[in-house]
Design a protein around this motif. Structure first.
Motif, PDB file in Angstrom:
ATOM      1  N   HIS A 169       0.681  -1.335   0.039  1.00 32.16           N
ATOM      2  CA  HIS A 169      -0.047  -0.075   0.016  1.00 32.16           C
ATOM      3  C   HIS A 169       0.715   1.075   0.004  1.00 32.16           C
ATOM      4  CE1 HIS A 169      -3.323   3.023   0.798  1.00 32.16           C
ATOM      5  NE2 HIS A 169      -4.094   1.796   0.810  1.00 32.16           N
ATOM      6  N   MET A 170       1.947   1.186   0.788  1.00 29.08           N
ATOM      7  CA  MET A 170       2.970   2.404   0.595  1.00 29.08           C
ATOM      8  C   MET A 170       3.383   2.529  -0.788  1.00 29.08           C
ATOM      9  SD  MET A 170       5.147   1.533   4.295  1.00 29.08           S
ATOM     10  CE  MET A 170       5.964   2.919   3.992  1.00 29.08           C
ATOM     11  N   THR A 171       3.957   1.607  -1.329  1.00 23.14           N
ATOM     12  CA  THR A 171       4.323   1.816  -2.680  1.00 23.14           C
ATOM     13  C   THR A 171       3.302   2.296  -3.621  1.00 23.14           C
ATOM     14  OG1 THR A 171       5.811  -0.179  -2.128  1.00 23.14           O
ATOM     15  CG2 THR A 171       5.444   0.407  -4.606  1.00 23.14           C
ATOM     16  N   THR A 172       2.121   2.086  -3.474  1.00 26.67           N
ATOM     17  CA  THR A 172       1.053   2.375  -4.371  1.00 26.67           C
ATOM     18  C   THR A 172       0.889   3.906  -4.458  1.00 26.67           C
ATOM     19  OG1 THR A 172      -0.603   1.870  -2.876  1.00 26.67           O
ATOM     20  CG2 THR A 172      -0.129   0.194  -4.337  1.00 26.67           C
ATOM     21  N   VAL A 173       1.220   4.348  -3.352  1.00 29.85           N
ATOM     22  CA  VAL A 173       0.878   5.971  -2.944  1.00 29.85           C
ATOM     23  C   VAL A 173       2.238   6.765  -2.994  1.00 29.85           C
ATOM     24  CG1 VAL A 173      -1.056   5.727  -1.584  1.00 29.85           C
ATOM     25  CG2 VAL A 173       0.900   5.686  -0.453  1.00 29.85           C
ATOM     26  N   GLY A 174       3.423   5.774  -3.465  1.00 31.65           N
ATOM     27  CA  GLY A 174       4.857   6.477  -3.600  1.00 31.65           C
ATOM     28  C   GLY A 174       5.504   6.810  -2.486  1.00 31.65           C
ATOM     29  N   ILE A 175       5.326   5.878  -1.479  1.00 30.56           N
ATOM     30  CA  ILE A 175       6.258   6.173  -0.179  1.00 30.56           C
ATOM     31  C   ILE A 175       7.026   5.074  -0.217  1.00 30.56           C
ATOM     32  CG2 ILE A 175       6.096   6.019   2.275  1.00 30.56           C
ATOM     33  CD1 ILE A 175       3.321   7.663   2.089  1.00 30.56           C
ATOM     34  N   CYS A 176       8.428   5.184   0.041  1.00 34.56           N
ATOM     35  CA  CYS A 176       9.451   4.305   0.071  1.00 34.56           C
ATOM     36  C   CYS A 176       9.625   3.796   1.467  1.00 34.56           C
ATOM     37  CB  CYS A 176      10.737   4.529  -0.511  1.00 34.56           C
ATOM     38  SG  CYS A 176      10.321   4.942  -2.199  1.00 34.56           S
ATOM     39  N   PRO A 177       9.697   2.629   2.105  1.00 31.79           N
ATOM     40  CA  PRO A 177      10.042   2.454   3.385  1.00 31.79           C
ATOM     41  C   PRO A 177      11.400   2.801   3.682  1.00 31.79           C
ATOM     42  CG  PRO A 177       8.957   0.500   2.269  1.00 31.79           C
ATOM     43  CD  PRO A 177       9.341   1.423   1.379  1.00 31.79           C
ATOM     44  N   ASP A 178      11.755   3.368   4.745  1.00 32.15           N
ATOM     45  CA  ASP A 178      12.945   3.771   5.340  1.00 32.15           C
ATOM     46  C   ASP A 178      13.744   2.322   6.239  1.00 32.15           C
ATOM     47  OD1 ASP A 178      15.344   5.300   5.710  1.00 32.15           O
ATOM     48  OD2 ASP A 178      14.083   7.036   6.533  1.00 32.15           O
ATOM     49  N   GLU A 179      14.897   2.570   6.586  1.00 34.17           N
ATOM     50  CA  GLU A 179      15.517   1.483   7.179  1.00 34.17           C
ATOM     51  C   GLU A 179      14.853   0.951   8.281  1.00 34.17           C
ATOM     52  OE1 GLU A 179      19.452   0.326   9.649  1.00 34.17           O
ATOM     53  OE2 GLU A 179      19.573   2.339   8.225  1.00 34.17           O
ATOM     54  N   PRO A 180      14.323   1.597   9.255  1.00 36.60           N
ATOM     55  CA  PRO A 180      13.513   0.986  10.349  1.00 36.60           C
ATOM     56  C   PRO A 180      12.430   0.083   9.819  1.00 36.60           C
ATOM     57  CG  PRO A 180      13.975   3.291  10.846  1.00 36.60           C
ATOM     58  CD  PRO A 180      14.177   2.985   9.398  1.00 36.60           C
ATOM     59  N   GLU A 181      11.539   0.343   8.866  1.00 34.14           N
ATOM     60  CA  GLU A 181      10.536  -0.395   8.037  1.00 34.14           C
ATOM     61  C   GLU A 181      11.158  -1.659   7.319  1.00 34.14           C
ATOM     62  OE1 GLU A 181      10.063   3.109   9.338  1.00 34.14           O
ATOM     63  OE2 GLU A 181      10.273   3.448   7.087  1.00 34.14           O
ATOM     64  N   LEU A 182      12.054  -1.505   6.491  1.00 31.05           N
ATOM     65  CA  LEU A 182      12.800  -2.561   5.760  1.00 31.05           C
ATOM     66  C   LEU A 182      13.524  -3.484   7.179  1.00 31.05           C
ATOM     67  CD1 LEU A 182      14.522  -0.562   2.934  1.00 31.05           C
ATOM     68  CD2 LEU A 182      12.438  -2.085   2.957  1.00 31.05           C
ATOM     69  N   ALA A 183      13.897  -2.988   7.994  1.00 34.55           N
ATOM     70  CA  ALA A 183      14.621  -3.917   8.997  1.00 34.55           C
ATOM     71  C   ALA A 183      13.490  -4.770   9.593  1.00 34.55           C
ATOM     72  CB  ALA A 183      15.252  -2.962   9.988  1.00 34.55           C
ATOM     73  N   ALA A 184      12.358  -4.154   9.661  1.00 32.63           N
ATOM     74  CA  ALA A 184      11.363  -4.982  10.546  1.00 32.63           C
ATOM     75  C   ALA A 184      10.900  -5.776   9.526  1.00 32.63           C
ATOM     76  CB  ALA A 184      10.446  -3.666  10.836  1.00 32.63           C
ATOM     77  N   LEU A 185      10.475  -5.578   8.395  1.00 33.91           N
ATOM     78  CA  LEU A 185      10.098  -6.482   7.314  1.00 33.91           C
ATOM     79  C   LEU A 185      11.133  -7.836   7.226  1.00 33.91           C
ATOM     80  CD1 LEU A 185       8.743  -3.902   4.743  1.00 33.91           C
ATOM     81  CD2 LEU A 185       7.492  -5.702   5.911  1.00 33.91           C
ATOM     82  N   LEU A 186      12.417  -7.128   7.212  1.00 35.46           N
ATOM     83  CA  LEU A 186      13.489  -8.418   7.056  1.00 35.46           C
ATOM     84  C   LEU A 186      13.459  -9.320   8.222  1.00 35.46           C
ATOM     85  CD1 LEU A 186      16.315  -9.291   5.723  1.00 35.46           C
ATOM     86  CD2 LEU A 186      17.261  -7.877   7.143  1.00 35.46           C
ATOM     87  N   LYS A 187      13.160  -8.864   9.420  1.00 32.18           N
ATOM     88  CA  LYS A 187      13.123  -9.627  10.727  1.00 32.18           C
ATOM     89  C   LYS A 187      11.884 -10.463  10.731  1.00 32.18           C
ATOM     90  CE  LYS A 187      13.323  -9.369  15.760  1.00 32.18           C
ATOM     91  NZ  LYS A 187      13.294  -8.208  17.010  1.00 32.18           N
ATOM     92  N   VAL A 188      10.791  -9.990  10.422  1.00 34.41           N
ATOM     93  CA  VAL A 188       9.498 -11.014  10.062  1.00 34.41           C
ATOM     94  C   VAL A 188       9.529 -11.944   9.261  1.00 34.41           C
ATOM     95  CG1 VAL A 188       7.885  -9.685   8.738  1.00 34.41           C
ATOM     96  CG2 VAL A 188       6.998 -11.105  10.267  1.00 34.41           C
TER      97      VAL A 188
END
Length: 581
Positions: A169-188
């Motif tokens: 959903h973030m991608t569809t509105v043009g928002i790129c995840p930053d490191e904290p979000e990518l790290a959380a996605l990587l961890k899960v």
């Protein structure tokens, strides 16, 4: 009769003044509560205001929600326990939000961000995401912070698919995840055994971030220590396909999937000034933007230049450049000229220095017509200017134009070096919303200085500070330092290789592995010719120009190593903004 009307009018005015005074006093006292994080005081004010039938506006509601949402993240209350205070903040926060909707006061992004944090505090990621998903119906543009509560809640609860839905959903509105979000996605992804997603997020971190934090580095290490990572069987691909993919991506990664089999060796190590890893002897890559990004970048510069130039002759310059595409360096003439005005005998010596150092290849100097004629006024400059014209190494931009567009376009289009101390911050804001302009600058910009009239060039590093994936399947992860500046020779890198895929020459490495599991001959990486990950011949010239400059000295080789074994979301609100339970 007139006296009665006058008395009635005075009564209304007095009542209005009293209401204004009450509202002003409420606002004043509420601000004090927020300043001192006084949740109980704010709640008392809110209850009193309701009993007095005060009119609430968007600012009042948002201030109360802000206090409640921040209290659950940073609680401070001398009169209550933490658990009780959190419960009170969540309860009153949702009560304020329901009151806001019942008064038909439209929420804004701040409202949604606060309520989403409250929903996350009680573990309701679905409601937090539902709030954000319906923002478009009120024509509210979400921000990155709008998504963070739902994303982090799903990741904490190991609801991986829902977390991926938030990212989509973030991608569809043009928002790129930053490191904290990518790290959380990587961890899960790690904790749910999704090796395909882990691979994807490692690449996203590499393409959008530079150095990663220590906490992100530990997540990456934990993945490679897990039993799932050890059990991942890599693809057997033609090496030529891998090399072609690396070149296409601009160097530093191929993106074709995991390579190799067996356990992973993880080392904390350093990288030499030439980009050689002390742990595995692998040469790190100079990462550039890929071919398609380069073309898009050049097109965007040309488009903006033609759009903004009053009497543009930019198309004429583009045609000229097509027939003069042999330059390996572009010089921002105005920047060099302004810098050298501080030196008595420093009139444009830099092009000659570049010619001498770069195998007698002249750079292209881009200079505005106005500056050209100003230089021409000085008889001592004329011979030099005439020589530049004779060598076909000077392009003067027309009056009314911005010469920045010309030298930037030439450097991007020809994929060559750009010599300037201009940090191009204006261009960053105007041209690009993505990270590849930063990546391009790191790879192509040459800084300069003069020390006692002697020119010193600071060339781009021969390797990039990004997560890198090699053609052999190994990974290198740079860690961010605590200080703002750091000697690159002392930066810590995580080196990750598969046993048997490389040779380690570092005598001080402590290898905590079952050596009996290593089979086959180890490969001597020093005897192999590594693929050149740079996308242009100009990057080779960068190394030639850099050969006399020891910008980043090498430190002592030190490294340590270790080895180890580790429901669908639907949003269908009955109203534009869902009411909390």
């Amino acid at each position: 009769m007139e006296n009665q009307k006058e008395k009635h009018s005075n009564h209304i005015k007095k009542k209005h003044r009293k209401e204004q005074n009450l509202e002003s006093q409420f606002r004043f006292n509420l601000d004090i509560c927020i300043k001192h994080k006084d949740l109980s005081g704010a709640i008392a004010l809110y209850d009193a205001a309701i009993s007095q039938n005060l009119r609430f506006n968007n600012g009042h509601f948002n201030s109360l929600l802000y206090l409640c949402s921040n209290f659950v993240r940073d609680p401070s209350s001398p009169s209550a326990t933490l658990e009780t205070s959190n419960h009170l903040a969540i309860e009153y926060g949702f009560r304020v939000f329901r009151h806001m909707l019942s008064c038909n006061v439209n929420p804004n992004e701040s409202t949604i961000a606060s309520v989403a944090r409250l929903a996350a505090a009680k573990g309701d990621g679905d409601f937090a995401f539902k709030l954000v998903s319906t923002m478009g119906q009120y024509k509210i543009e979400p921000k990155r912070r709008s998504y963070v509560p739902a994303l982090f809640t799903f990741c904490k609860n190991l609801e991986a698919e829902k977390a991926y839905s938030v990212e989509d959903h973030m991608t569809t509105v043009g928002i790129c995840p930053d490191e904290p979000e990518l790290a959380a996605l990587l961890k899960v992804s790690l904790e749910t055994g999704r090796e395909d997603r882990v691979y994807s997020y490692l690449h996203k971190l590499g393409s959008s971030m530079g150095c990663v934090s220590e906490s992100t580095g530990e997540i990456i290490e934990n993945w490679f220590l897990s039993t799932v990572a050890i059990g991942v069987c890599g693809s057997k691909l033609d090496p030529s396909w891998i090399r072609e993919a690396i070149l296409k991506n601009g160097g530093g990664s191929h993106g074709l999937g995991w390579i190799g089999n067996g356990k992973w060796l993880i080392s904390r190590t350093r990288v030499g000034s030439t980009g050689c890893c002390y742990s595995c002897n692998e040469q790190l890559a100079c990462v550039d933007i890929d071919r398609s990004e380069t073309e898009k970048f050049a097109e965007s510069i040309a488009s903006l230049a033609k759009e903004r130039e009053a009497d543009s002759k930019f198309s004429e310059f583009q045609n000229w450049l097509e027939s003069h595409a042999h330059y390996e360096a572009i010089v921002d003439g105005a920047n060099i000229g302004l810098y050298q005005q501080n030196f008595e005998d420093g009139t444009f010596s830099l092009p000659q220095e570049l010619y001498t150092r770069n195998q007698k290849k002249w750079p292209l100097v881009v200079l505005h017509n106005k500056r050209y004629w100003k230089l021409w006024e000085n008889p001592s400059n004329r011979e030099l200017l005439e020589a530049w014209v004779a060598q076909d190494m000077l392009y003067t931009t027309p009056y009314g134009s911005n010469d920045d567009w010309y030298w930037l376009y030439a450097a991007v289009k020809l994929k060559c070096l750009l010599v300037t101390n201009d940090e191009m911050r204006d261009h960053i804001y105007e041209l690009l919303g993505s990270s590849f302009f930063r990546k391009w600058k790191e790879r192509h910009q040459v800084h300069y200085t003069f020390v006692k009239d002697n020119l010193q060039l600071q060339m781009p590093r021969s390797f990039s500070l990004v997560i890198q994936e090699s053609e052999k399947g190994s990974w290198h992860v740079p860690l961010a330092a605590g200080e703002t500046t750091i000697d690159e020779s002392s930066r810590t890198w995580i080196c990750i290789t598969r046993l048997g895929s490389c040779r380690t020459d570092c005598d001080e490495i402590e290898v905590k592995v079952d050596k009996s599991s290593v089979t086959g001959e180890t490969l001597n990486w020093l005897d192999e010719k590594l693929v050149n990950h740079c996308t242009s011949e100009s990057l080779k010239s960068a190394n030639k120009l850099d050969r006399d400059l020891d910008i980043f000295p090498t430190d002592d080789n030190k490294s340590t190593a270790r080895n180890g074994k580790r429901k669908d979301l639907s949003v269908s609100p009955s109203r534009p903004f869902p009411l909390p339970c």
